[in-house]
Design a protein around this motif. Structure first.
Motif, PDB file in Angstrom:
ATOM      1  N   ARG A  76       0.857  -1.190   0.000  1.00  0.00           N
ATOM      2  CA  ARG A  76       0.000   0.000   0.000  1.00  0.00           C
ATOM      3  C   ARG A  76       0.888   1.233   0.000  1.00  0.00           C
ATOM      4  NH1 ARG A  76      -5.298  -1.036   0.451  1.00  0.00           N
ATOM      5  NH2 ARG A  76      -6.029  -2.848   1.631  1.00  0.00           N
ATOM      6  N   THR A 136     -10.623  -5.363  -6.807  1.00  0.00           N
ATOM      7  CA  THR A 136     -10.892  -5.206  -5.378  1.00  0.00           C
ATOM      8  C   THR A 136     -12.093  -6.047  -4.979  1.00  0.00           C
ATOM      9  OG1 THR A 136     -11.685  -3.738  -3.613  1.00  0.00           O
ATOM     10  CG2 THR A 136     -12.160  -3.015  -5.829  1.00  0.00           C
ATOM     11  N   ILE A 137     -12.008  -6.603  -3.779  1.00  0.00           N
ATOM     12  CA  ILE A 137     -13.169  -7.348  -3.269  1.00  0.00           C
ATOM     13  C   ILE A 137     -14.299  -6.386  -2.895  1.00  0.00           C
ATOM     14  CG2 ILE A 137     -11.783  -9.262  -2.380  1.00  0.00           C
ATOM     15  CD1 ILE A 137     -12.406  -8.093   0.492  1.00  0.00           C
ATOM     16  N   ASP A 138     -13.993  -5.080  -2.826  1.00  0.00           N
ATOM     17  CA  ASP A 138     -15.004  -4.108  -2.376  1.00  0.00           C
ATOM     18  C   ASP A 138     -15.997  -3.723  -3.477  1.00  0.00           C
ATOM     19  OD1 ASP A 138     -13.481  -4.174  -0.074  1.00  0.00           O
ATOM     20  OD2 ASP A 138     -12.444  -2.289  -0.498  1.00  0.00           O
ATOM     21  N   MET A 180     -16.012  -7.441   4.994  1.00  0.00           N
ATOM     22  CA  MET A 180     -15.182  -6.333   4.513  1.00  0.00           C
ATOM     23  C   MET A 180     -15.958  -5.482   3.501  1.00  0.00           C
ATOM     24  SD  MET A 180     -11.293  -7.616   4.083  1.00  0.00           S
ATOM     25  CE  MET A 180     -10.147  -7.562   5.453  1.00  0.00           C
ATOM     26  N   GLY A 181     -15.271  -4.517   2.906  1.00  0.00           N
ATOM     27  CA  GLY A 181     -15.928  -3.667   1.915  1.00  0.00           C
ATOM     28  C   GLY A 181     -15.534  -2.211   2.036  1.00  0.00           C
ATOM     29  N   HIS A 182     -14.734  -1.907   3.062  1.00  0.00           N
ATOM     30  CA  HIS A 182     -14.252  -0.543   3.297  1.00  0.00           C
ATOM     31  C   HIS A 182     -15.454   0.392   3.455  1.00  0.00           C
ATOM     32  CE1 HIS A 182     -11.160   2.319   3.736  1.00  0.00           C
ATOM     33  NE2 HIS A 182     -11.300   2.918   2.567  1.00  0.00           N
ATOM     34  N   GLU A 233     -18.145  -3.731   7.403  1.00  0.00           N
ATOM     35  CA  GLU A 233     -17.201  -3.150   8.374  1.00  0.00           C
ATOM     36  C   GLU A 233     -17.336  -1.625   8.478  1.00  0.00           C
ATOM     37  OE1 GLU A 233     -13.159  -3.905   7.080  1.00  0.00           O
ATOM     38  OE2 GLU A 233     -13.547  -3.117   5.082  1.00  0.00           O
ATOM     39  N   HIS A 282      -9.502 -11.193   6.448  1.00  0.00           N
ATOM     40  CA  HIS A 282      -8.753 -11.339   5.190  1.00  0.00           C
ATOM     41  C   HIS A 282      -8.983 -12.675   4.488  1.00  0.00           C
ATOM     42  CE1 HIS A 282      -6.849  -7.859   6.968  1.00  0.00           C
ATOM     43  NE2 HIS A 282      -6.427  -7.546   5.755  1.00  0.00           N
ATOM     44  N   ARG A 285     -10.308 -12.338   1.134  1.00  0.00           N
ATOM     45  CA  ARG A 285      -9.446 -11.960   0.005  1.00  0.00           C
ATOM     46  C   ARG A 285      -8.534 -13.096  -0.445  1.00  0.00           C
ATOM     47  NH1 ARG A 285      -7.098  -6.398   2.107  1.00  0.00           N
ATOM     48  NH2 ARG A 285      -5.117  -7.401   1.735  1.00  0.00           N
TER      49      ARG A 285
END
Ligand code: F6P
Length: 358
Positions: A76, A136-138, A180-182, A233, A282, A285
Motif C-alpha cells: 500500500r 478489489t473485493i469491495d 469487509m468492503g471498506h 465493516e 482477510h 481476500r
C-alpha cells in the motif's frame, strides 16, 4: 519492440494472477518472441519507486490462472503521500518516472483499486503511458459494473454465513457477521442476500439499533430462535452518520474492536439472547479465484493487452452492461462507487423481508 511493465498495488484479491496471465498471453500471442518484453515490477508502486523489477520469462505466466494472491507482490502506497518527499528525500513521482524511462517502457499496466487508480491517473498526467485493470473485493470502483475479486469474496462470505446458520440454529443465538468492503456495502449486501441474513447493515444506509433489536425480538415471537445479522465493516449508526466529517471519522475510529462487537453488545443487552460475533477478515481476500473472477479478470487482461497493441493509453478496462470497454482514467480516478440506496437489489431485499435497520 514493445516493452511493457506490470504491477499490482494495494490490497490483494483473487484474480490478480489470472489478470496478469491474460495481459501477458494477450501480448505474447500478438507479437513475435523478440518483439515483446514484459517487466514485472515488485510490490506495486514501491518497486517502481525503488527500481525493483525484473524481466519476466514467458513461462512464468503459465500455471497461475487458479493461484490466489499476486506473483508480483503488492504494497500500500497511499496516493495522498505520492507527492510528499519522504524522510529519505525520495521524490516518489520523479523516481517512478525515472525508472519508467530507464526501463524504456512503452506502457505500464497497473492492477489496483481506488487509491491505485488515482496514482495511475497521476502518472498519466505526468506523461506516462498507462493502462489499468479494476481489482478489489469491495467492488467500489467508479466506471465499472464489477471489479474482479468481488465475486470470489462474495462466495467466501456467503459460505461463512451458511456455516454460521447451522450453529446459530442449534444454539438459538444471534450472530453478527462482519464483512469487509471498506466504505461500501456491496460485499455485505450480496453475501447477506445470498446467505439469507435477516438484517443487513451497510454504510450507505445508517442504522437505528432499536430497529435491529426489534427484528430480533419479533423473530423470537414468531418462534425463530436465531437471527443472522450481516454487517459491513463500514456500517454506522444514524447518530454517527449525522456528525460532521471530522467528528464522524473520530467516532468511527473509537469503536473498538469493531462495529460488529458494538452491535452484539447492544443486541444482547436489549434482548437477553446469547449473541456472538464472527469476523472472517482477510479470508475473504484469500485463495483461488472463483470461475466468474477467472473469466472476468482474464477478459480484462486480454482487453488491456489489446489497448497496448492499439496504443490506446490512459484507460482502465471496465465491465459496462456486460461488455468490456475502456474508460478514461481521468473520468473515474478518485470516485467511489457505493451502493445506491434506491438500487433494485436493496428493494428486492426489502421485499423479501430483510431489514436494513432503518
Ligand atoms: O480494499 C480491500 C480491503 O480488504 C477492504 O475491504 C478492507 O477494508 C481493507 O482492504 C483492509 O486492508 P488491509 O489489508 O490493509 O488490512
Amino acid at each position: 519492440m514493445k516493452r511493457v511493465g506490470i504491477l499490482t498495488s494495494g490490497g490483494d484479491c483473487q484474480g490478480l494472477n489470472s489478470a496478469i496471465r491474460g495481459v501477458a498471453k494477450g501480448l505474447y500471442n500478438k507479437f513475435a518472441k523478440d518483439e515483446i518484453e514484459i517487466y514485472g515490477i515488485m510490490d506495486g508502486y514501491r518497486g517502481l519507486i525503488c527500481g525493483e523489477y525484473r524481466k519476466m520469462e514467458k513461462n512464468e505466466f503459465s500455471g497461475i490462472l487458479t493461484r490466489g494472491g499476486t506473483i508480483l507482490g503488492t504494497s500500500r502506497q497511499p496516493f495522498k503521500l505520492m507527492r510528499v518527499v519522504d524522510e529519505n528525500s525520495v521524490d516518489k513521482v520523479k523516481a517512478m518516472k525515472d525508472n519508467y524511462e530507464k526501463l524504456k517502457l512503452d506502457c505500464l499496466v497497473i492492477l489496483g483499486g481506488n487509491g491505485t487508480q488515482k496514482t495511475a491517473n497521476l502518472l498519466r498526467e505526468e506523461g506516462l503511458n498507462v493502462v489499468s485493470l479494476p481489482k478489489t473485493i469491495d467492488n467500489d470502483l467508479w466506471g465499472t459494473d464489477m471489479t474482479f475479486g468481488f465475486q470470489s469474496a462474495v462466495d467466501i462470505a456467503t459460505n461463512v454465513i451458511d456455516c454460521i446458520h447451522t450453529t446459530a440454529t442449534s444454539h438459538g443465538r444471534v450472530f453478527i457477521i462482519e464483512l469487509m468492503g471498506h466504505k461500501a456495502g456491496w460485499l455485505a449486501l450480496h453475501a447477506g442476500i445470498a446467505g439469507g441474513a435477516d438484517v443487513i447493515l451497510i454504510p450507505e444506509i445508517p442504522y437505528d439499533i432499536k430497529k435491529v433489536i426489534k427484528v430480533v425480538k419479533s423473530r423470537n415471537k414468531e418462534g425463530k430462535n436465531f437471527s443472522i445479522i450481516a454487517v459491513a465493516e463500514g456500517a454506522m449508526s444514524k447518530e454517527i452518520a449525522k456528525m460532521k466529517k471530522k467528528e464522524r471519522k473520530e467516532a468511527l475510529a473509537n469503536i473498538k474492536p469493531s462495529v460488529a462487537y458494538k452491535i452484539a453488545e447492544e443486541v444482547e443487552q436489549a434482548t437477553g439472547q446469547e449473541t456472538r460475533v464472527a469476523v472472517p477478515g482477510h479470508i475473504q481476500r484469500g485463495g483461488s479465484p472463483c470461475p466468474y473472477d477467472r473469466m472476468l479478470s482474464t477478459r480484462f487482461g486480454v482487453a488491456a493487452a489489446q489497448l497496448i497493441i492499439d496504443e490506446n493509453y490512459g484507460n482502465m478496462v471496465a465491465l459496462v452492461n456486460n461488455e468490456i470497454v475502456p474508460v478514461p482514467l481521468s473520468e473515474i480516478a478518485g470516485k467511489l462507487k457505493t451502493v445506491p440506496t434506491d438500487s433494485p437489489i436493496i428493494q428486492n431485499a426489502r421485499d423479501l423481508g430483510i431489514s436494513f435497520g432503518d
